[in-house]
Design a protein around this motif. Sequence first.
Motif, PDB file in Angstrom:
ATOM      1  N   ASN A  33      50.795 119.677  24.044  1.00  0.00           N
ATOM      2  CA  ASN A  33      50.063 119.662  25.311  1.00  0.00           C
ATOM      3  C   ASN A  33      50.097 118.286  25.967  1.00  0.00           C
ATOM      4  N   ILE A  34      50.070 117.233  25.141  1.00  0.00           N
ATOM      5  CA  ILE A  34      50.137 115.879  25.684  1.00  0.00           C
ATOM      6  C   ILE A  34      51.513 115.611  26.299  1.00  0.00           C
ATOM      7  N   LEU A  35      52.565 116.079  25.625  1.00  0.00           N
ATOM      8  CA  LEU A  35      53.934 115.799  26.071  1.00  0.00           C
ATOM      9  C   LEU A  35      54.455 116.806  27.095  1.00  0.00           C
ATOM     10  N   GLU A  36      53.747 117.901  27.306  1.00  0.00           N
ATOM     11  CA  GLU A  36      54.258 118.964  28.178  1.00  0.00           C
ATOM     12  C   GLU A  36      54.621 118.484  29.585  1.00  0.00           C
ATOM     13  N   PRO A  37      53.814 117.617  30.250  1.00  0.00           N
ATOM     14  CA  PRO A  37      54.220 117.165  31.599  1.00  0.00           C
ATOM     15  C   PRO A  37      55.551 116.412  31.617  1.00  0.00           C
ATOM     16  N   PHE A  38      55.920 115.820  30.460  1.00  0.00           N
ATOM     17  CA  PHE A  38      57.158 115.041  30.403  1.00  0.00           C
ATOM     18  C   PHE A  38      58.300 115.819  29.766  1.00  0.00           C
ATOM     19  N   LEU A  39      58.064 117.077  29.401  1.00  0.00           N
ATOM     20  CA  LEU A  39      59.054 117.823  28.621  1.00  0.00           C
ATOM     21  C   LEU A  39      60.322 118.076  29.426  1.00  0.00           C
ATOM     22  N   ILE A  40      60.188 118.578  30.653  1.00  0.00           N
ATOM     23  CA  ILE A  40      61.361 118.892  31.465  1.00  0.00           C
ATOM     24  C   ILE A  40      62.161 117.630  31.797  1.00  0.00           C
ATOM     25  N   PRO A  41      61.514 116.533  32.264  1.00  0.00           N
ATOM     26  CA  PRO A  41      62.310 115.314  32.488  1.00  0.00           C
ATOM     27  C   PRO A  41      63.020 114.812  31.232  1.00  0.00           C
ATOM     28  N   LEU A  42      62.366 114.935  30.064  1.00  0.00           N
ATOM     29  CA  LEU A  42      62.996 114.475  28.826  1.00  0.00           C
ATOM     30  C   LEU A  42      64.198 115.345  28.461  1.00  0.00           C
ATOM     31  N   ILE A  43      64.066 116.664  28.667  1.00  0.00           N
ATOM     32  CA  ILE A  43      65.200 117.553  28.392  1.00  0.00           C
ATOM     33  C   ILE A  43      66.367 117.227  29.319  1.00  0.00           C
ATOM     34  N   TRP A  44      66.064 117.061  30.605  1.00  0.00           N
ATOM     35  CA  TRP A  44      67.100 116.698  31.567  1.00  0.00           C
ATOM     36  C   TRP A  44      67.732 115.358  31.202  1.00  0.00           C
ATOM     37  N   ALA A  45      66.884 114.400  30.808  1.00  0.00           N
ATOM     38  CA  ALA A  45      67.405 113.085  30.436  1.00  0.00           C
ATOM     39  C   ALA A  45      68.351 113.190  29.249  1.00  0.00           C
ATOM     40  N   ALA A  46      67.987 114.018  28.267  1.00  0.00           N
ATOM     41  CA  ALA A  46      68.860 114.213  27.112  1.00  0.00           C
ATOM     42  C   ALA A  46      70.186 114.848  27.532  1.00  0.00           C
ATOM     43  N   VAL A  47      70.121 115.788  28.482  1.00  0.00           N
ATOM     44  CA  VAL A  47      71.337 116.420  28.987  1.00  0.00           C
ATOM     45  C   VAL A  47      72.240 115.389  29.662  1.00  0.00           C
ATOM     46  N   PHE A  48      71.655 114.588  30.532  1.00  0.00           N
ATOM     47  CA  PHE A  48      72.451 113.572  31.224  1.00  0.00           C
ATOM     48  C   PHE A  48      72.983 112.515  30.257  1.00  0.00           C
ATOM     49  N   ALA A  49      72.138 112.075  29.314  1.00  0.00           N
ATOM     50  CA  ALA A  49      72.584 111.068  28.357  1.00  0.00           C
ATOM     51  C   ALA A  49      73.767 111.575  27.543  1.00  0.00           C
ATOM     52  N   SER A  50      73.708 112.836  27.132  1.00  0.00           N
ATOM     53  CA  SER A  50      74.813 113.420  26.382  1.00  0.00           C
ATOM     54  C   SER A  50      76.071 113.522  27.240  1.00  0.00           C
ATOM     55  N   SER A  51      75.886 113.822  28.521  1.00  0.00           N
ATOM     56  CA  SER A  51      77.027 113.960  29.423  1.00  0.00           C
ATOM     57  C   SER A  51      77.661 112.613  29.743  1.00  0.00           C
ATOM     58  N   PHE A  52      76.823 111.576  29.863  1.00  0.00           N
ATOM     59  CA  PHE A  52      77.337 110.252  30.194  1.00  0.00           C
ATOM     60  C   PHE A  52      77.870 109.490  28.971  1.00  0.00           C
ATOM     61  N   PHE A  53      77.607 110.006  27.781  1.00  0.00           N
ATOM     62  CA  PHE A  53      77.939 109.242  26.575  1.00  0.00           C
ATOM     63  C   PHE A  53      79.424 108.905  26.460  1.00  0.00           C
ATOM     64  N   PRO A  54      80.365 109.815  26.771  1.00  0.00           N
ATOM     65  CA  PRO A  54      81.785 109.410  26.665  1.00  0.00           C
ATOM     66  C   PRO A  54      82.119 108.189  27.514  1.00  0.00           C
ATOM     67  N   ILE A  55      81.524 108.096  28.704  1.00  0.00           N
ATOM     68  CA  ILE A  55      81.755 106.922  29.547  1.00  0.00           C
ATOM     69  C   ILE A  55      81.137 105.686  28.902  1.00  0.00           C
ATOM     70  N   HIS A  56      79.910 105.846  28.397  1.00  0.00           N
ATOM     71  CA  HIS A  56      79.214 104.741  27.745  1.00  0.00           C
ATOM     72  C   HIS A  56      79.994 104.257  26.517  1.00  0.00           C
ATOM     73  N   GLU A  57      80.538 105.193  25.765  1.00  0.00           N
ATOM     74  CA  GLU A  57      81.297 104.841  24.568  1.00  0.00           C
ATOM     75  C   GLU A  57      82.559 104.066  24.927  1.00  0.00           C
ATOM     76  N   LYS A  58      83.212 104.456  26.005  1.00  0.00           N
ATOM     77  CA  LYS A  58      84.427 103.752  26.420  1.00  0.00           C
ATOM     78  C   LYS A  58      84.097 102.343  26.922  1.00  0.00           C
ATOM     79  N   LEU A  59      83.004 102.209  27.685  1.00  0.00           N
ATOM     80  CA  LEU A  59      82.643 100.894  28.215  1.00  0.00           C
ATOM     81  C   LEU A  59      82.248  99.930  27.099  1.00  0.00           C
ATOM     82  N   THR A  60      81.478 100.433  26.120  1.00  0.00           N
ATOM     83  CA  THR A  60      81.016  99.552  25.045  1.00  0.00           C
ATOM     84  C   THR A  60      82.093  99.314  23.984  1.00  0.00           C
ATOM     85  N   GLY A  61      82.993 100.261  23.815  1.00  0.00           N
ATOM     86  CA  GLY A  61      84.029 100.118  22.794  1.00  0.00           C
ATOM     87  C   GLY A  61      85.289  99.476  23.312  1.00  0.00           C
ATOM     88  N   LYS A  62      85.919 100.118  24.267  1.00  0.00           N
ATOM     89  CA  LYS A  62      87.206  99.638  24.766  1.00  0.00           C
ATOM     90  C   LYS A  62      87.068  98.365  25.581  1.00  0.00           C
TER      91      LYS A  62
END
Length: 353
Positions: A33-62
């Motif tokens: 109940n405490i986290l419910e107002p932030f649940l949807i933004p956190l899920i979306w954030a996890a989706v975007f973070a997972s989607s952006f990760f290949p770019i992040h991995e290339k920038l930090t690695g290569k």
Amino acid sequence: MNPNPSPAPASNQVIHYALQLLALAVLLVWCFNILEPFLIPLIWAAVFASSFFPIHEKLTGKYGWKNGLSATAITVAALMVMIVPAVFFIIAGAGELKELFQNVRDHELEIPSPNEKIKDWPLVGERLFDFWAHASSNLTLTLQEHSEQLKPILLRLVGLLRNTASGILLLMLSIIISGVMLAYEKEESHFARRLFGKLGGREGEQLAGVAKQTVQNVVKGILGVAAIQTTLVGIGLVVAGIPFAGLWIILSLILAIIQIGILPISIGVIIYIWSTDGGAIAVALTIWMLLVGLIDNVLKPIFLGKGASVPMLVVFLGAIGGFLYSGFIGLFTGAIVLTVGYKFGAAWLNSTK
């Protein structure tokens, strides 16, 4: 000596465990109940973070960028690419809708006369021509005659703009949170592997990788293709000078995301341009809209199932079923849940026990 020992110790132990489970349940519900107002933004954030990760991995690695610099650059770029055009379309659509209401109220809205060629259209030609001609000659009377049918449509348009605006704010917040997640990607990946390992045993870490790959595929195959289609539709509508282009662009985006496609918008636009112009612009816009409508047939099979360890049909059905069940966010959560269920089911069928 009593031959029947008292069951009191066993009963006390059962009560003790029951109270522990009850306390745990209360704590979990309270935390939710405490986290419910932030649940949807956190899920979306996890989706975007997972989607952006290949770019992040290339920038930090290569290229050797630091985690913080890479996450910040990706966040700013995502806000510019995704939020700025969306805000532009929302403002344009709201302005056009306001102008439409103002013109209707002041009796200044004029509809051009229909082309005589409309009469030759099969099935609907005569009725469409008569309705269009009546509206162009006396729009106020036409609106009064069909006020009951038009009112709910206009209310839905206003609600659509309001919901889209709130959705953009949600996306903006989620993209910012996703940048923080990218900066601490190693810690989050370790936590995810441990969590899936606890839940799924030996298959847990594999399921975590499948979930991550699924999110990336669905973002590219559904949201990415919809964004590309909508952008191309918007270019065509703006160049051709179609009235209320902002509203049609928003509707095109929604129809593309829910997999109906842009065909309804394309048909309306083509009918309008041929009825009012019929020249080179009409020919060019017709070809453009048809080509844009076919893009998803090429891009979607490539992006949606590329690199996936499950059949593309599972991902697709999960995304669409998730949308019907829980709205826009279900495009992603539905695909993930169905994919994980598919993997568990396949493991059970292949087991020898």
